[in-house]
Design a protein around this motif. Sequence first.
Motif, short mmCIF file in Angstrom:
data_model
loop_
_atom_site.label_atom_id
_atom_site.label_comp_id
_atom_site.label_asym_id
_atom_site.label_seq_id
_atom_site.Cartn_x
_atom_site.Cartn_y
_atom_site.Cartn_z
N HIS A 128 -7.15 -7.72 -1.97
CA HIS A 128 -7.84 -9.01 -2.09
C HIS A 128 -7.42 -9.95 -0.95
O HIS A 128 -8.27 -10.61 -0.34
CB HIS A 128 -7.50 -9.67 -3.42
N HIS A 156 -6.34 -6.83 -14.48
CA HIS A 156 -4.97 -7.33 -14.35
C HIS A 156 -4.55 -8.09 -15.62
O HIS A 156 -3.43 -7.93 -16.10
CB HIS A 156 -4.85 -8.24 -13.13
N ARG A 208 0.83 -1.21 0.00
CA ARG A 208 0.00 0.00 0.00
C ARG A 208 0.86 1.26 0.00
O ARG A 208 0.55 2.24 -0.68
CB ARG A 208 -0.93 -0.03 1.20
N ASP A 237 -11.64 -7.04 -10.69
CA ASP A 237 -10.28 -6.50 -10.70
C ASP A 237 -9.35 -7.35 -11.56
O ASP A 237 -8.45 -6.82 -12.24
CB ASP A 237 -9.73 -6.44 -9.27
N GLU A 238 -9.55 -8.67 -11.54
CA GLU A 238 -8.63 -9.53 -12.27
C GLU A 238 -8.77 -9.35 -13.78
O GLU A 238 -7.81 -9.58 -14.52
CB GLU A 238 -8.85 -11.00 -11.89
N ARG A 284 -15.82 -9.06 -6.40
CA ARG A 284 -14.91 -7.92 -6.50
C ARG A 284 -13.58 -8.35 -7.11
O ARG A 284 -13.02 -7.66 -7.98
CB ARG A 284 -14.68 -7.33 -5.11
N ARG A 294 -0.74 -0.55 -9.40
CA ARG A 294 -2.18 -0.71 -9.18
C ARG A 294 -2.53 -2.18 -8.96
O ARG A 294 -3.31 -2.52 -8.06
CB ARG A 294 -2.96 -0.15 -10.36
N VAL A 295 -1.95 -3.06 -9.77
CA VAL A 295 -2.21 -4.49 -9.60
C VAL A 295 -1.74 -4.96 -8.23
O VAL A 295 -2.46 -5.67 -7.52
CB VAL A 295 -1.53 -5.30 -10.72
N GLU A 324 -3.73 -14.98 -3.63
CA GLU A 324 -3.66 -13.52 -3.61
C GLU A 324 -2.39 -13.03 -2.91
O GLU A 324 -1.80 -12.02 -3.31
CB GLU A 324 -4.90 -12.93 -2.94
N ASP A 344 -4.10 -3.86 -5.58
CA ASP A 344 -5.33 -4.67 -5.64
C ASP A 344 -5.13 -6.03 -4.98
O ASP A 344 -5.98 -6.50 -4.22
CB ASP A 344 -5.74 -4.90 -7.09
N GLU A 345 -4.00 -6.68 -5.30
CA GLU A 345 -3.76 -8.03 -4.74
C GLU A 345 -3.65 -7.97 -3.22
O GLU A 345 -4.13 -8.86 -2.51
CB GLU A 345 -2.50 -8.64 -5.35
#
Length: 265
Positions: free
Chosen positions: A122, A205, A26, A201-202, A197, A114-115, A86, A118-119
Amino acid sequence: MTRSVAEAARAVLDAADPPAKIKAARAAARDWRLGRLDHRFDVTMPDRPARPDRPELLPPNRMPKRGKGGSERGRVALIHALAHIEFAAIDLAFDALGRFGGRFPRGFADDWMRVGADEAMHFALLDRRLKQLGSHYGALPAHDGLWDAAAATAHDPLARMAVVPMVLEARGLDITPSTIEKFLAVGDAATAKILTRILTDEIAHVRAGTRWFESGCAQQNINPEATWQQLVRTYFRGLIKPPFNDSARDSAGLTRGYYQALAVP
């Protein structure tokens, strides 16, 4: 001197405990978004990322059966397996960024930051769901097959894009809808909502992987579909097998021309 993109990526890979890895992911994404990182690649990535003491990592063929998905035990085992995927995906994103970012324009860093964020999100959602069900990440064994794919493609950005987002993550597009249905069938709407969700997102990706794969092919003036098929035959040990979520794959730019020729009957 301002911290570099590579230093931020390396910090994620060097963080072993899940809370520390999430925090580092993050922080890296936030610092990049706010212009606090230099677009420099002055730090090498490790051969393997740091890992916590638990879960115990086993070869795929030694993994215990998860049991029936309708039971709470079976659901917990499945959520744990998804959480582990994840968790590994955090490292896959930041390794791709730190290892190959210097070979691409800044947009590559935008996408993989960004990916990676996201992971991390998740994983945090699935780990929280495990705790709600009286378990936690690390309570069950897991396998490290995803990182095997990263190690096999550590020398070649096109091979990495071909195998990780365009095969492994694309497989998630295929199987997640049926997994969502399984959770809904037993009344677990909370887990189904998380997976919905993740599915959304994937798609993005896989789209990022396909975009940068095609960009790399354009730089070398080579055919993307034929090159993808050659790289998958060389570096992917599994099978390209149906059923395919063709609509989600199309949304991600991964058209049938890539994978149909390699699909097993």
